[in-house]
Design an enzyme around this catalytic site. Structure first.
Site, short mmCIF file in Angstrom:
data_model
loop_
_atom_site.label_atom_id
_atom_site.label_comp_id
_atom_site.label_asym_id
_atom_site.label_seq_id
_atom_site.Cartn_x
_atom_site.Cartn_y
_atom_site.Cartn_z
N CYS A 86 0.94 -1.13 0.06
CA CYS A 86 -0.15 -0.01 0.08
C CYS A 86 0.92 1.24 0.05
O CYS A 86 1.46 1.68 -1.03
CB CYS A 86 -0.95 -0.04 1.21
N HIS A 181 -3.60 -5.27 0.55
CA HIS A 181 -2.99 -5.59 1.87
C HIS A 181 -2.93 -7.22 2.07
O HIS A 181 -3.70 -8.04 2.20
CB HIS A 181 -3.77 -5.29 3.10
N GLU A 183 -1.83 -8.99 4.04
CA GLU A 183 -1.41 -9.46 5.68
C GLU A 183 -2.98 -9.64 6.18
O GLU A 183 -3.13 -10.22 7.29
CB GLU A 183 -0.86 -8.59 6.57
N SER A 235 2.29 -16.91 40.28
CA SER A 235 1.03 -16.50 40.49
C SER A 235 -0.14 -17.62 40.11
O SER A 235 -1.31 -17.67 40.50
CB SER A 235 0.48 -15.26 39.91
N GLY A 237 -0.72 -17.52 36.99
CA GLY A 237 -1.25 -16.95 35.90
C GLY A 237 -0.45 -17.36 34.58
O GLY A 237 0.58 -18.17 34.74
N SER A 240 3.92 -15.99 34.61
CA SER A 240 4.51 -16.82 35.60
C SER A 240 4.62 -18.38 35.41
O SER A 240 5.47 -19.11 35.62
CB SER A 240 4.51 -16.47 36.86
#
Length: 337
Positions: A86, A181, A183, A235, A237, A240
């Site tokens: 583009c 585009h 992508e 934690s 999560g 970690s």
């Protein structure tokens, strides 16, 4: 033999397109390492980065305006393939001697382009074929300007109703430009186009894979840490947890995780953390039951932001208390910085 998974690399120069992050994602999905930098990246830094190819993104500016963003000249002097998308195609054309104009016929949304010239980038990539045997591509356009005159050495690679020059190629220098585009998923063959650019034209191997990233990270951790001990705040999560699993594979018993159970988790989540990491994975985890301490600090506080600050402060205090007991640890690991 250990391969450097960063050696085959693509540089993406960002001109401000809303789709630029998608370019990086598609390249990485193709198994190739890439980095995204601003369009005005220092020329020395570009040379030091040593890309195997460069992609110039789209952007909201107009090449025909006053002092528009331009690709660093070094991009066209490195001797590596360049793909302009583009705005990237338009600045490539303007900088190399072509001509770009703002036109009343603008294209925003679906378009169909005809592939021309049997170029290395688009050859045999098509969505439809006309009775005459012409290859057609369903693509996504978003432009007001268009290239009206190609630079010397370029040939027509694609055309559409709104952009007679919707793609151009200088096969000798391996410079390519597309007005659409590739992508975005609306360009149905976009993945094939970008894969062909990074693999066949730039010559990048598919080294940037999850398996290789893990092995490379493990090797780097072992070289960095050696025989030292490491503390990780766990934690439960995603961040970690991934770091805990990776470190455990790399250094085993040299890792100690500190799990501060603040009493604010979901029902039985603290037990699940211990079952997953301590029992099943065999990681050394110190569980600190700090529910009463957290609830005491939060008592009477109604403001959510104030609660957040209290939780963060108390966590740091408890983590420091526990980590100070581990006198042999030399490294602190974190999942989120």
């Amino acid at each position: 033999m250990q391969h450097d998974i960063h050696s085959d690399r693509i540089l993406i120069l960002d001109f401000g397109s809303q789709y630029t992050q998608l370019i990086a994602r598609r390249v990485r999905e193709a198994g190739v390492y890439c980095e995204l930098h601003p369009w005005d990246m220092d020329e020395t830094a570009i040379r030091d980065f040593a890309p195997k190819g460069v992609i110039l993104s789209g952007g909201p500016e107009s090449v025909t305006g006053d002092n528009p963003p331009r690709a660093p000249e070094i991009v066209f002097q490195l001797g590596v393939p360049v793909l302009g998308i583009c705005y990237g195609m338009q600045t490539m054309a303007a900088q190399l001697g072509g001509r770009v104009e703002t036109h009343h016929h603008q294209e925003f949304g679906y378009a169909q382009v005809r592939a021309r010239g049997h170029t290395a980038l688009l050859k045999d990539i098509e969505d439809h074929t006309t009775p005459e045997g012409w290859g057609l591509l369903d693509v996504w356009m978003s432009h007001g300007d268009r290239v009206v005159e190609m630079p010397a050495g370029f040939k027509l690679m694609a055309s559409s109703e709104g952009a007679p020059i919707a793609g151009m190629a200088d096969e000798t220098r391996r410079f390519y430009g597309v007005q659409f585009h590739p992508e975005v998923t609306h360009t149905r063959q976009g993945d094939r186009i970008l894969n062909r650019f990074v693999h066949e034209i730039c010559g990048c191997a598919a080294l940037w894979t999850s398996a290789n990233i893990i092995e490379d990270s493990i090797r780097h951790i072992r070289e960095l840490v050696g025989n030292d001990e490491v503390i990780l705040g766990l934690s439960g999560g995603v961040d970690s947890s991934v770091v805990a699993a990776l470190l455990h594979r790399a250094i085993g018993e040299q890792l100690t995780c500190v799990f501060v159970d603040n009493g604010l988790l979901r029902l039985d989540e603290g037990d699940q953390v211990m079952a997953t990491f301590a029992q099943h994975m065999g990681i050394r985890v110190i569980r600190v039951d700090a529910e009463q301490r957290f609830l005491g600090e939060l008592a009477g506080v109604a403001d959510p932001e104030e609660k957040r600050k209290i939780i963060g402060r108390v966590f740091v205090e408890i983590f420091e208390e526990e980590s100070n007991k581990l006198t042999n640890a030399k490294w602190l690991a974190q999942g989120t910085i």
